[in-house]
Design a protein around this motif. Structure first.
Motif, mmCIF file in Angstrom:
data_model
loop_
_atom_site.group_PDB
_atom_site.id
_atom_site.type_symbol
_atom_site.label_atom_id
_atom_site.label_comp_id
_atom_site.label_asym_id
_atom_site.label_seq_id
_atom_site.Cartn_x
_atom_site.Cartn_y
_atom_site.Cartn_z
ATOM 1 N N LYS A 1 23.899 26.730 32.160
ATOM 2 C CA LYS A 1 24.821 27.197 33.662
ATOM 3 C C LYS A 1 23.961 27.632 34.863
ATOM 4 C CE LYS A 1 28.277 31.065 34.092
ATOM 5 N NZ LYS A 1 28.416 32.334 33.930
ATOM 6 N N SER B 1 25.035 25.282 38.200
ATOM 7 C CA SER B 1 25.564 26.157 39.381
ATOM 8 C C SER B 1 24.689 26.228 40.610
ATOM 9 C CB SER B 1 26.050 27.768 38.928
ATOM 10 O OG SER B 1 24.662 28.107 38.579
ATOM 11 N N GLY C 1 34.629 29.057 42.009
ATOM 12 C CA GLY C 1 33.523 28.992 40.996
ATOM 13 C C GLY C 1 34.136 27.861 39.858
ATOM 14 N N SER D 1 31.264 22.425 41.023
ATOM 15 C CA SER D 1 30.029 22.500 41.614
ATOM 16 C C SER D 1 29.576 21.211 42.054
ATOM 17 C CB SER D 1 28.885 23.347 40.583
ATOM 18 O OG SER D 1 28.984 22.967 39.202
#
Lengths: 352, 495
Positions: free
Chosen positions: B333, B337, B490, B493
């Motif tokens: 993650k 991200s 969000g 990405s």
């Protein structure tokens, strides 16, 4: 007899292509049917274009001239603990890198990481106008421009003459272990192939042997892990582990096509595992032999005499008979791309 | 024969009013968008610095509708751009001024999952992760994993031959595509490849993959599925310097191990990722290395001590193996991200994806650092160290006059450096609009002519995504609007 030119440099290769109205490149001619063309076609041998021009073990890449024998490449890679994961055929017979790309032939090891299309990175080739061009790249990852290098896999030299090729390679697994698993019939073979291919074992090669009554599984990886995986496979499917020498002989015989009829046609087919039983039945009816590889996705068929049909499209690699059996009619885009790369039809048609 | 000349790029001759009338005959009014407010959302994609207003956006729901639309474009000489989720980082789905945008999000059916033969047949609008979700009950997965995988579509992945973190071992999108049914720019419907993993004759699927929308539109894609690896061993190691992290990669490569992924993040990227997803990295590190082994448990058990010893010998500040699936997910993650997290450091940024030979990674990073210092522009680095695929993030403030221009000058220098080092201007984002002026740094005039001739074979009128991959003199307007809305939310990405 076709005229034969033998260039020794890439510039001479381009000159050779420009020198005659009808041209086809040939390597060691281990798949002779692919270059059995009309007598007015001048053949250009790539055997004078031989040698590894660049090898970077820490990049997992090498570049070699098209006429380089595969066995020379395999030996050079092996000295650094690497190999060609698509496991090319006919090494001992002298097959070249360029001829292998044009024929689109991958071997049993292509099961795990893919065939030639998954390892070709870049090509220098001469197009039908005699221009020496470089497309693709020399690094393992590249998305610039159309992927002509992939397109050339299996193109039979009908869209361009290869001069120099760049491939990705991998580290050679530390050890291998081969299992023989007898099967009752072709449907049972299909079921075994599908089950094994989807299992956790990360199999390296998964083939059905020419007698069509035995599946062979090759495992590759750390020496301590393979006997445990093999034992688990044998609890699911009865069979035996081969000795190292027996395994070497088995894979070498398959790689060099020692199981085939001496004179009859040898054909390559693409199939799905579901099509396997019908194909095996058809080949048996013709008194032929079949080696099914890539988990039931590819097959080589050896027949005692030419046949009209195998029930699936097939390409004749050697022996008598037409180049293609049951090739589907090409869509218009095929001719348009051929014209784009070869506007004067210097290279034979894909169908001839 | 006049075919030796490069194909002329026909300027658009379409009659806009007639095209709109014909579109209205083909589709209900609710699926032909032409009002300025409706078009605004489609003016840009993941390359947010550019925007262009199309004539209209159409929303087909069936393959037959897509075919009819492409045939209309061909008859009218109307340029078209196919669009999935609009996540292209190279501006691949930026509209053509006065042209049509054909959105494919409603062609999102998974037509078939065949667990026995390990393949799936999907429409182009299917989301990348949806394929793996459909395959998971059978113990299978779809390997290509671009960072935007939770939102990007398979059609876009095929058009741009998308990559991800596992390319060294598993290849790019095209390595997983077995068959493609497509409508070409001429209106011809073709089927390339098959359900077999082998092929006879030239690799048409391979040629179509990565065409950047210049050949036509894929309608149905057959992809191979792979058994999901039984176990993973994921290690995060922090280093005082980038060079040490690079040396660790060299040692791993030289050892004969073939990890599924080898990734590096630099200090600026780490700062952003820890701020965005509260990822905790070893303090005082200039670089973090992520390495992942995968496979049957016995194989990973045998290789794990070898990898751990290699990392220990590389003198990390700290090495943290993931102890369970949650820790592994947290490591990934943070990594995935990182790009959108950089948005917290800067209002705008450009993402590049040049490739250098792996042995020259250290030199490339040093030169990027020098160039960015000289330009007075901050540059964060996240990259696929296993395959030499860089991802410099060039930070700038679009509100500052000339800032984008200066950032683009630096981006151009980095691309040229990649080519000089024997690499490529793009590893996985494609050339698109963004890098079309740099294609000529990789290929000479004859090679560009060859590519143009292939393009013209598929699209003699030059109506399929014109202005991408090849320079054509058109330039869409610059826009300054920072992060893509989905990034702000969000949801996606960049990588």
């Amino acid at each position: 007899m076709n005229a034969l030119l033998s260039p020794t440099t890439l510039a001479e290769l381009a000159d050779a292509v420009r020198s005659a109205p009808r041209i086809l490149a040939v390597g060691a001619r281990t798949k002779p049917r692919l270059s059995a063309v009309a007598s007015d076609v001048t053949l250009v041998s790539t055997l004078g274009l031989s040698g590894i021009t660049e090898y970077q073990p820490d990049e997992y890449t090498f570049t070699a001239l098209a006429g380089t024998p595969l066995r020379e490449i395999a030996a050079t890679l092996a000295a650094r603990g690497q190999y060609l994961p698509f496991d090319p055929l006919l090494l001992a017979a002298g097959a070249t890198l360029g001829g292998t790309l044009g024929a689109g032939l991958s071997g049993s090891g292509r099961f795990r990481f893919g065939g030639q299309r998954d390892f070709i990175l870049g090509v220098r080739f001469v197009d039908g106008t005699g221009r020496l061009l470089r497309l693709g790249g020399k690094v393992v990852k590249n998305a610039a421009g159309f992927d002509l290098p992939k397109f050339f896999v299996g193109s039979l030299g009908r869209f361009g003459v290869f001069g120099e090729l760049t491939f990705k390679v991998f580290p050679r697994p530390a050890s291998t272990l081969t299992l023989r698993l007898p099967v009752a019939d072709a449907p049972a073979a299909t079921a075994l192939l599908n089950t094994a291919a989807g299992a956790r074992w990360e199999i390296d090669a998964l083939d059905l042997l020419p007698a069509a009554d035995t599946v062979v599984v090759r495992l590759a990886g750390p020496e301590s892990a393979l006997p445990i995986l093999a034992a688990e496979i044998l609890t699911r499917f009865p069979g035996e582990i081969l000795s190292a020498s027996a395994a070497d002989a088995l894979w070498s015989d398959l790689r060099e096509l020692r199981w085939t009829h001496a004179d009859g046609p040898l054909l390559k087919l693409a199939l799905t595992p579901a099509q396997l039983p019908a194909l095996v039945a058809r080949v048996r009816a013709l008194s032929g032999r079949i080696h099914v590889t890539a988990g039931g996705n590819a097959a080589l068929v050896s027949l005692p005499a030419p046949a009209a049909s195998l029930g699936l499209p097939a390409l004749t690699l050697r022996g008598p008979g037409p180049l293609w059996l049951e090739a589907p009619a090409p869509p218009a885009i095929h001719a348009a791309v051929k014209t784009a790369l070869d506007p004067h039809n210097r290279f034979p048609a894909l169908s001839a | 024969m006049s075919s030796l000349a490069s194909p002329p790029l026909q300027p658009s001759v379409a009659d806009p009013a007639r095209c709109l009338r014909r579109l209205a005959d083909l589709l209900p009014a609710s699926r032909v968008l032409s009002g300025p407010a409706q078009l605004a959302a489609y003016e840009s994609d993941g390359l947010t610095a550019f925007r262009t207003a199309p004539l209209a956006v159409v929303v087909p729901e069936t393959q037959a509708e897509v075919i009819a639309l492409v045939r209309l474009c061909h008859e009218e000489g109307l340029p078209f751009v196919a669009r999935g989720s609009g996540t292209s980082l190279s501006g691949g789905s930026t509209p053509v001024a006065g042209g049509l945008v054909i959105t494919l999000n409603r062609l999102n059916r998974i037509l078939r999952v065949d667990p026995a033969q390990r393949l799936a047949v999907v429409e182009p609008g299917v989301i990348n992760t949806a394929v793996t979700v459909a395959a998971a009950p059978h113990g299978l997965h779809y390997a290509p994993d671009p960072s935007s995988q939770s939102i990007c579509t398979i059609g876009g992945n095929v058009a741009f031959n998308s990559g991800g973190a596992h390319c060294l071992k598993y290849g790019m999108t095209s390595n997983h595509v077995l068959g493609i049914k497509a409508v070409l720019a001429t209106g011809e419907v073709v089927e390339f490849g098959s359900a077999s993993r082998e092929q006879l004759g030239p690799d048409w699927c391979g040629l179509f993959s990565g065409n950047e929308g210049l050949f036509g539109i894929a309608l149905e894609i057959t992809v191979q599925l792979l058994p999901r690896a039984e176990v993973f061993h994921t290690v995060l190691a922090g280093y005082r310097t980038l060079e040490q992290a690079g040396d660790a990669v060299s040692a791993i490569i030289a050892s004969g191990l073939l990890p599924g992924a080898i990734e590096i993040m630099d200090a600026l990227a780490l700062e952003a990722a820890s701020a965005a997803v509260h990822a905790e990295y070893p303090p005082g590190c200039e670089a973090v290395l992520i390495v992942e082994l995968e496979g049957p448990r016995e194989v990973v058990a045998a290789q794990r001590p070898q990898l751990d010893a290699l990392i220990a010998a590389s003198a990390p500040v700290e090495a943290r193996p993931a102890r369970d699936a949650a820790e592994r997910a947290a490591i990934w993650k943070g990594r995935k991200s990182a790009f959108s997290a950089v948005g917290r450091l800067s209002p705008d940024f450009i993402v590049q994806d040049g490739v250098v030979p792996r042995r020259r990674l250290g030199e490339a990073l040093r030169r990027i650092a020098e160039m960015s210092r000289a330009a007075g522009i901050r540059c964060a680095n996240v990259f696929h160290a296993g395959d030499g695929n860089l991802h410099p993030l060039i930070l700038y403030n679009g509100a500052e006059p000339g800032a984008l221009d200066r950032a683009e000058v630096l981006a151009g220098k980095i691309l040229k450096m990649c080519v000089e080092m024997g690499g490529s201007i793009t590893g996985e984002h494609g050339v698109g609009l963004e890098k079309r002026d740099y294609l000529a740094s990789m290929f000479n005039a004859d090679e560009l002519d060859c590519l143009q001739r292939i393009r013209a074979a598929f699209d003699p009128l030059g109506i399929a995504n014109p202005g991408k991959m090849f320079p054509d003199g058109t330039a869409p307007a610059l826009a300054q609007h920072g992060l893509h809305p989905l990034e702000k939310a969000g949801l996606i990405s960049r990588e």
